[in-house]
Design a protein around this motif. Sequence first.
Motif, mmCIF file in Angstrom:
data_model
loop_
_atom_site.group_PDB
_atom_site.id
_atom_site.type_symbol
_atom_site.label_atom_id
_atom_site.label_comp_id
_atom_site.label_asym_id
_atom_site.label_seq_id
_atom_site.Cartn_x
_atom_site.Cartn_y
_atom_site.Cartn_z
ATOM 1 N N SER A 30 6.244 9.168 -5.437
ATOM 2 C CA SER A 30 5.000 9.199 -4.635
ATOM 3 C C SER A 30 5.338 8.822 -3.195
ATOM 4 O O SER A 30 4.912 7.777 -2.687
ATOM 5 N N GLU A 38 1.043 13.824 12.600
ATOM 6 C CA GLU A 38 0.424 13.761 11.268
ATOM 7 C C GLU A 38 0.635 15.029 10.439
ATOM 8 O O GLU A 38 -0.162 15.358 9.569
ATOM 9 N N SER A 61 6.121 7.349 4.082
ATOM 10 C CA SER A 61 4.942 6.610 3.629
ATOM 11 C C SER A 61 4.767 6.702 2.115
ATOM 12 O O SER A 61 5.030 7.744 1.511
ATOM 13 N N ARG A 62 4.353 5.569 1.525
ATOM 14 C CA ARG A 62 3.897 5.575 0.132
ATOM 15 C C ARG A 62 2.375 5.525 0.186
ATOM 16 O O ARG A 62 1.800 4.478 0.485
ATOM 17 N N PRO A 63 1.689 6.648 -0.077
ATOM 18 C CA PRO A 63 0.229 6.675 0.083
ATOM 19 C C PRO A 63 -0.534 5.837 -0.949
ATOM 20 O O PRO A 63 -1.724 5.622 -0.811
ATOM 21 N N ARG A 65 -0.568 2.109 -3.004
ATOM 22 C CA ARG A 65 -0.018 0.762 -3.007
ATOM 23 C C ARG A 65 -0.693 -0.050 -4.093
ATOM 24 O O ARG A 65 -1.916 -0.051 -4.192
ATOM 25 N N ILE A 69 -5.198 3.845 -3.854
ATOM 26 C CA ILE A 69 -4.947 4.677 -2.670
ATOM 27 C C ILE A 69 -4.954 3.821 -1.404
ATOM 28 O O ILE A 69 -5.931 3.131 -1.113
ATOM 29 N N ASP A 71 -3.662 5.404 1.570
ATOM 30 C CA ASP A 71 -3.888 6.441 2.583
ATOM 31 C C ASP A 71 -4.537 7.637 1.888
ATOM 32 O O ASP A 71 -3.862 8.418 1.222
ATOM 33 N N TYR A 72 -5.850 7.768 2.058
ATOM 34 C CA TYR A 72 -6.616 8.781 1.330
ATOM 35 C C TYR A 72 -6.159 10.195 1.679
ATOM 36 O O TYR A 72 -5.915 11.027 0.799
ATOM 37 N N TYR A 73 -6.024 10.471 2.982
ATOM 38 C CA TYR A 73 -5.695 11.827 3.448
ATOM 39 C C TYR A 73 -4.341 12.277 2.873
ATOM 40 O O TYR A 73 -4.212 13.391 2.349
ATOM 41 N N VAL A 74 -3.342 11.406 2.944
ATOM 42 C CA VAL A 74 -1.994 11.774 2.479
ATOM 43 C C VAL A 74 -1.981 11.934 0.956
ATOM 44 O O VAL A 74 -1.342 12.842 0.420
ATOM 45 N N THR A 75 -2.718 11.072 0.242
ATOM 46 C CA THR A 75 -2.797 11.183 -1.229
ATOM 47 C C THR A 75 -3.404 12.525 -1.632
ATOM 48 O O THR A 75 -2.898 13.203 -2.527
#
Length: 335
Positions: A30, A38, A61-63, A65, A69, A71-75
């Motif tokens: 992940s 971005e 980045s680890r979206p 943690r 979640i 980082d919502y956008y990256v997930t």
Amino acid sequence: MFEKKLGIDLGTYSILIYMKGRGIVLQEPSIVAISQDERIVAIGEEARAMLGRVPEAIEISRPLRDGVIADYYVTERMLEFYIDRLVGRFRLFPPEVMVSTPVGITSVERRAVEDAARKAARRQAYTIPEPLAAAIGAGMPIDTPTGNMVVDIGGGTSEAAVISMNGIVTSNSVRIAGMKLDEAIINHVRRKHNLIIGEQTAEDIKINIGSALPMDEPLEMEIKGRDQVTGLPRPITITSQEVTEAITEPLTAIAGVVKSVLEKTPPELAADIIDRGIIMTGGTALLRNLDMFLTEQIGVPCYVADNPVACVALGAGRGLDMREALERAAMPAYY
């Protein structure tokens, strides 16, 4: 008939996807590499290979943690990338998706997972508590009125739950798991050897020579890092005994979570658990002698499930076919 069913284990450390009829079809870290504007540069194994080896313009980045979640956008982008890879970008029949979530998260954190999965799959997505998914994936008889205890130790969270009649009777979780063991190894090497090592090296140490209990024949491994005093690269040899000492504290905290669940378990179910033992799932369950360590700490036999890494994804996929039964036994907030 044409729709695909996907069970997703959305973990802090890795993402696994189970497809009905095909088994585990994807297992990737992940991790996402993001540029300054971005833009996503790399996802999964490709991004993992870049850890600690990229210029400032690229962030690794680890979206997720601690199982939720960050980082919502990256997930959402990561989920969309993997689902598109499996079922195609242009799909007439969107897949049915069930995603696992840690048992101790808030309703807001769970809704964030549902929303990200729904947007990625372009269809209503469902969630299932991780310990319940792990028990289904491990083949435990959760639909019977007997006590089944599962301990899921992943990358970000460790969760223990007692399950009976398709529902969780009692549970607890702690945000200490595989990545905290890596941190403990990094800190130990820095304190004892004045050497700075990265996450990747710490994980290699844990996998290659890590053990929850002292071993009869200790292992050793040569590692390389940066000297804290001179700032120059330096190799050292580390032993399995050192690793055992380093990770004892986080492992004791995990054992404490299991004890707290047993203390809250109704006596009839506790009697079943003593007879049947506790099933361990998750990637960290593969740590040498962890089953013996927990058995010593708790006094109840602990066993590692077959294919512990895949149990949650398997259970999430099979949970789609059991959704009505799970809904009847579930907490109102789920499904």
